[in-house]
Motif scaffolding. Structure first.
Motif, PDB file in Angstrom:
ATOM      1  N   LEU A  27       0.830  -1.207   0.000  1.00  0.00           N
ATOM      2  CA  LEU A  27       0.000   0.000   0.000  1.00  0.00           C
ATOM      3  C   LEU A  27       0.864   1.256   0.000  1.00  0.00           C
TER       4      LEU A  27
ATOM      5  N   PRO B  22      -3.319   5.316   8.841  1.00  0.00           N
ATOM      6  CA  PRO B  22      -4.699   5.148   9.303  1.00  0.00           C
ATOM      7  C   PRO B  22      -5.292   3.881   8.700  1.00  0.00           C
ATOM      8  N   VAL B  23      -6.442   3.490   9.234  1.00  0.00           N
ATOM      9  CA  VAL B  23      -7.099   2.303   8.701  1.00  0.00           C
ATOM     10  C   VAL B  23      -7.664   2.593   7.320  1.00  0.00           C
TER      11      VAL B  23
ATOM     12  N   PHE C  86      -8.146   3.649   3.679  1.00  0.00           N
ATOM     13  CA  PHE C  86      -7.268   3.674   2.517  1.00  0.00           C
ATOM     14  C   PHE C  86      -7.027   5.090   1.991  1.00  0.00           C
TER      15      PHE C  86
ATOM     16  N   ARG D 119      -6.518  -2.339   7.935  1.00  0.00           N
ATOM     17  CA  ARG D 119      -6.071  -1.412   6.901  1.00  0.00           C
ATOM     18  C   ARG D 119      -5.947  -2.156   5.573  1.00  0.00           C
TER      19      ARG D 119
ATOM     20  N   HIS E 269      -9.532  -2.943   4.206  1.00  0.00           N
ATOM     21  CA  HIS E 269     -10.169  -1.726   3.711  1.00  0.00           C
ATOM     22  C   HIS E 269      -9.496  -1.239   2.433  1.00  0.00           C
ATOM     23  N   SER E 270      -8.169  -1.215   2.449  1.00  0.00           N
ATOM     24  CA  SER E 270      -7.434  -0.654   1.321  1.00  0.00           C
ATOM     25  C   SER E 270      -7.561  -1.515   0.071  1.00  0.00           C
ATOM     26  N   TYR E 271      -7.483  -2.847   0.228  1.00  0.00           N
ATOM     27  CA  TYR E 271      -7.581  -3.704  -0.963  1.00  0.00           C
ATOM     28  C   TYR E 271      -8.978  -3.626  -1.580  1.00  0.00           C
TER      29      TYR E 271
END
Lengths: 143, 374
Positions: free
Chosen positions: A18, A119-120, A122, B169, B172-174
């Motif tokens: 990420l 942070p959580v 994205f 995280r 959520h991000s994926y």
């Protein structure tokens, strides 16, 4: 080998993916090197162990350092970097879960240059990383 | 703990000691004999006595002198005495340090029953004191254990809250990346499912955030001072009015008594109580939120009342639990931490919280705090 501009030290593969994605989106990923723990990072920076022969003079422009890593933590890496006159000027940005993490206090005492909260959410994470772009600009102006 | 109380008996004449032993043989006690004051002093080094029976007329050191020395020593300063005297005396302050502990007299020749009664009286007191001190010791130990497990729990909550964030995280991000990179290839159902993943991850992030906040509360020190609740309420209302769409009618009592507590933490209490009142009355046509207070002895009791959805009194004890809720998320948004925080702050401030309500009849939350200047 291309000069390493950004050294990312992050043990969590997803956080690393990420972070790299966010760096790329912000055009900050040129000459990016990703290492997976503090030990590798010290080897790389000081040209020892698996990076035997690498010159300590070939410094990355910036080190993005996760704090919470097994074995050699980010805090120890920071300590070693800032204690050595050859490396104490490399800008270090630490990655942390919360800015009121008690460890952050140590980071400031050790002379960290900046921090990025992971942070959580994205989108918030991307915003945090893009803030690095600003920092990056300043670093480049100084050089 | 079962310990036989020890009694020190001091007399220079062996036949008197034998007589005392005979009289006291049926009591569940251990007798330690001494033939002189010096011997008695030595005995006190090796034993913890519940009582001493002292003969008054002894050569070298008499009973009063011995008693005076024993009162000077820390270990025996509170040791009760029974003086055994050939002559009756009502001169009670005859020995040094008499005021520091209990003592009694008995004249020779004595009736065995009287001596036994006196001894029993002192032994009972001693047993009660020993039991009390055991209980105190136990209590102290339990307190220490409790403190330790509290600390462990705080540390646990803190690290769990931190470690839970990383996988969240990623989830959520994926999900967001999938939408960002592949939106055109996904059909409506896929996008709906992705939305559910994201929303749930966000909700869990809020849960973790609250857990962290709650655990931080446990570590905060309380800086107690006199708090003007009237001002706190005004500040809290400003915070709330800025965030809600439908502002109810506020009826705030003027000149409410001041309380003793931590200003910032108490503000949090009122913000939470008022936002709850606003939230749960928000569906009424004419929502009203009322705040008042009254002095009750050394306490001031504040209340926050609304005319909203209320609650069934049988669930009162669930109101203040962490993540415990009486409504579904779709009825009223929330994660169930606000009142838990209220209770924690008020309890730590030396106060109490409770609530009254009825379904659809509104709810009243009370907090009792130490009153200022009472």
């Amino acid at each position: 080998m291309q000069r390493v501009e950004v050294l990312l030290v992050e043990d969590n593969e997803h956080d690393a993916e990420l972070t790299i994605r966010a760096l790329k989106k912000n055009n900050l990923a040129n000459g990016l090197m990703h290492l997976k723990d503090g030990g590798e990072a010290l080897d790389f920076i000081f040209g020892q162990g698996m990076f035997e022969g690498r010159s300590v003079e070939s410094k990355p422009r910036v080190i993005v350092l996760d704090i919470n890593m097994p074995r050699v933590s980010g805090l120890e890496v920071l300590q070693r970097l800032k204690a050595d006159e050859r490396t104490c000027n490399i800008p270090v940005v630490v990655l942390t879960s919360t800015k009121d993490d008690p460890i952050m206090k140590h980071c400031y005492e050790l002379g960290v240059n900046s921090y990025v909260v992971k942070p959580v959410a994205f989108d918030a994470f991307f915003k945090e990383i893009s803030a690095l772009g600003f920092f990056w600009m300043i670093v480049n102006q100084v050089e | 703990m079962n310990r036989r109380p020890k009694i020190l008996i001091v007399d220079d004449r062996p036949e008197n000691l034998v007589a005392l032993e005979t009289v006291l043989r049926d009591l569940d006690v251990e007798l330690v004999k001494a033939y002189s004051g010096n011997e008695a002093l030595r005995a006190t080094l090796h034993h913890d006595f519940a009582l001493a029976l002292l003969d008054i007329q002894m050569p070298e050191m008499d009973g009063y002198e011995l008693a005076g020395i024993l009162r000077e020593e820390e270990k025996t300063a509170k040791l009760p005495f029974i003086f055994i005297s050939a002559v009756y005396t009502d001169n009670l302050n005859i020995f040094k340090g008499y005021e520091r502990g209990a003592f009694s007299f008995i004249t020779k020749p004595f009736q065995p029953e009287i001596l036994i009664n006196k001894v029993k009286f002192f032994i009972n007191i001693h047993k009660q004191e020993a039991a009390l001190s055991d209980l105190n010791e136990e209590l102290k130990q339990k307190n220490e254990d409790l403190e330790q497990s509290n600390n462990d729990l705080e540390a646990f909550t803190y690290s769990v809250s931190h470690d839970l964030r990383a996988p969240l995280r990623a989830v959520h991000s994926y999900a967001m990346i999938m939408r960002e990179d592949h939106e055109k290839e996904l059909n409506a159902e896929c996008l709906r499912l992705l939305g559910n993943i994201t929303r749930n991850a966000e909700r869990m992030a809020r849960l973790i955030e609250s857990l962290l906040e709650f655990s931080r509360l446990g570590k905060l020190g309380i800086t107690a001072g006199i708090v003007d609740v009237n001002i706190l309420i005004q500040e809290a209302l400003e915070d709330i009015n800025a965030t809600v769409q439908k502002v109810p009618e506020f009826r705030i009592q003027k000149d409410m008594p001041r309380a003793v507590g931590d200003r910032d933490l108490l503000k949090q209490v009122f913000v939470n109580l008022l936002s709850n009142a606003v939230k749960y009355s928000g569906k009424k046509e004419a929502p009203v939120v009322e705040v008042g207070a009254r002095l009750d002895g050394s306490e001031v009791i504040y209340h926050v009342r609304d005319n909203g959805s209320g609650f069934d009194m049988q669930y009162m004890n669930k109101l203040f639990g962490v993540f415990s809720r009486l409504h579904r998320d779709t009825e009223y948004e929330g994660i169930g931490i606000g009142l838990a925080i209220v209770q924690r702050i008020v309890t730590r401030s030396g106060g109490r919280v409770w609530a009254e309500g009825a379904l659809d009849q509104g709810a009243t939350f009370y907090i009792a705090l130490p009153a200022a200047g009472v």
